[in-house]
Design a protein around this motif. Structure first.
Motif, PDB file in Angstrom:
ATOM      1  N   ILE A 190       0.836  -1.200   0.000  1.00  0.00           N
ATOM      2  CA  ILE A 190       0.000   0.000   0.000  1.00  0.00           C
ATOM      3  C   ILE A 190       0.870   1.249   0.000  1.00  0.00           C
ATOM      4  CG2 ILE A 190      -1.727   1.309   1.298  1.00  0.00           C
ATOM      5  CD1 ILE A 190      -2.896  -1.347   2.205  1.00  0.00           C
ATOM      6  N   GLN A 194       0.801   4.257  -2.824  1.00  0.00           N
ATOM      7  CA  GLN A 194       0.651   5.675  -2.511  1.00  0.00           C
ATOM      8  C   GLN A 194       1.817   6.495  -3.049  1.00  0.00           C
ATOM      9  OE1 GLN A 194      -0.193   6.098   1.684  1.00  0.00           O
ATOM     10  NE2 GLN A 194      -2.187   5.097   1.503  1.00  0.00           N
ATOM     11  N   TYR A 234      -5.746   4.683  -7.643  1.00  0.00           N
ATOM     12  CA  TYR A 234      -5.326   4.138  -6.348  1.00  0.00           C
ATOM     13  C   TYR A 234      -6.426   3.272  -5.735  1.00  0.00           C
ATOM     14  CZ  TYR A 234      -4.233   3.870  -1.387  1.00  0.00           C
ATOM     15  OH  TYR A 234      -4.009   3.405  -0.115  1.00  0.00           O
ATOM     16  N   LEU A 238      -6.151  -0.621  -4.897  1.00  0.00           N
ATOM     17  CA  LEU A 238      -6.333  -1.087  -3.524  1.00  0.00           C
ATOM     18  C   LEU A 238      -7.404  -2.177  -3.454  1.00  0.00           C
ATOM     19  CD1 LEU A 238      -5.565  -0.719  -0.545  1.00  0.00           C
ATOM     20  CD2 LEU A 238      -7.288   1.095  -0.401  1.00  0.00           C
ATOM     21  N   TYR A 241      -5.922  -5.358  -4.927  1.00  0.00           N
ATOM     22  CA  TYR A 241      -4.962  -5.944  -3.999  1.00  0.00           C
ATOM     23  C   TYR A 241      -5.669  -6.644  -2.835  1.00  0.00           C
ATOM     24  CZ  TYR A 241      -1.404  -6.119  -0.328  1.00  0.00           C
ATOM     25  OH  TYR A 241      -0.576  -6.532   0.678  1.00  0.00           O
ATOM     26  N   HIS A 242      -6.629  -5.955  -2.237  1.00  0.00           N
ATOM     27  CA  HIS A 242      -7.365  -6.517  -1.110  1.00  0.00           C
ATOM     28  C   HIS A 242      -8.110  -7.792  -1.526  1.00  0.00           C
ATOM     29  CE1 HIS A 242      -9.048  -6.104   2.929  1.00  0.00           C
ATOM     30  NE2 HIS A 242     -10.248  -6.342   2.447  1.00  0.00           N
TER      31      HIS A 242
END
Length: 307
Positions: A190, A194, A234, A238, A241-242
């Motif tokens: 993460i 960012q 982003y 995210l 990825y999660h």
């Protein structure tokens, strides 16, 4: 699964997926998703392009990664789609059959909410809410609730648009630890995400959210089209990825499992309790749908706690 073991397992998986997640669904589906946009959503074509893009990409990521494990979650029938000027659902086929009230008429501003929810082996509910209000306010709310036996954050994404301008953009994997710590194997990618995107100046975190958001929470008001685009990239990265982590994670087990499960359960309850203290959301709903309906909606659709 302990953090080091989970990190090693992720390294063995597709490195492009985990170490350098790009967020978008595979290239062969991008064109289809762009054409589909919000697909069969009843509010399709009536939201800003940023919310449409987020909805299409979030659902696309879920379907792509979860595959056959992706199943519908049963929502209360009367709350799947709610129209503040048609509470009795006299016009169930098309909300467009009803004229918007004028500013001096009862029912102004009209608010419509549409919800979809799914479930998987690891996630008891992944929820998308889209709302449009007659005075040019639009909202997107996304929450991914893991089942209580999995040591995985609760992913939260919220976007508010006013007159087609994003005024609030929030994305955070809310920790299931009392100290708001994220496992290092989870947090490091993460940080890399960012660093890749310029996400704009941070906004102050409201008091009710300070005890549920992680140190890596993104809470911003994008000032330029580039910052808006970077937040969308982003957020999708995210979510992807999660979702990928949720595809391979195992239930909590071994020594100390009972205590860890108790901590996870308490964190889920606290997350829901704190969100119910968001008076801005509650008052917006109550102004359109009344106190009783709004409380039921918040407790059963948005922030329900099981266990």
């Amino acid at each position: 699964m302990e953090g080091e073991e989970m990190g090693a397992r992720m390294e063995r998986e597709d490195k492009n997926t985990f170490r350098k997640p790009e967020g978008a669904v595979p290239l062969d589906q991008e064109g289809a998703l762009d054409a589909l946009r919000m697909g069969t959503w009843r509010l399709r074509g009536h939201t800003c392009s940023q919310i449409e893009a987020l909805v299409a990409q979030i659902e696309g990521a879920w379907r792509t990664v979860f595959g056959s494990d992706f199943r519908l979650y049963q929502l209360d029938r009367d709350m799947r789609f709610a129209d503040s000027i048609d509470m009795n659902k006299d016009y169930p086929s098309s909300w467009a059959e009803l004229m918007d009230p004028t500013k001096d008429e009862p029912g102004y501003p009209r608010l419509m909410l549409e919800n979809r929810a799914y479930q998987t082996r690891v996630f008891r509910k992944v929820h998308l809410e889209v709302g449009i209000r007659q005075d040019n306010i639009q909202i997107l709310h996304c929450t991914m609730y893991p089942r209580l036996e999995y040591d995985l954050p609760i992913l939260s994404i919220d976007v508010v648009s006013v007159k087609d301008r994003i005024t609030l953009a929030l994305a955070d994997p809310c920790p299931v630890n009392a100290d708001l710590r994220l496992p290092e194997f989870y947090a490091q990618p993460i940080r890399e995400m960012q660093e890749r995107y310029s996400l704009g100046k941070a906004r102050d975190i409201p008091a009710w959210a300070s005890s549920i958001l992680s140190p890596l929470a993104v809470v911003t008001s994008p000032a330029t089209p580039e910052e808006v685009g970077n937040f969308i990239k982003y957020a999708i990265t995210l979510v992807r990825y999660h979702t990928e982590v949720g595809r391979i994670i195992d239930p909590v087990s071994g020594a100390g499992a009972a205590a860890r499960l108790q901590t996870i359960r308490a964190a889920h309850k606290h997350y829901c309790t704190q969100n119910l203290r968001n008076l801005k959301t509650r008052r917006m709903l109550e102004a359109s749908f009344g106190v009783e309906w709004s409380d039921k909606y918040l407790r059963h659709i948005m922030f329900d706690f099981e266990g």
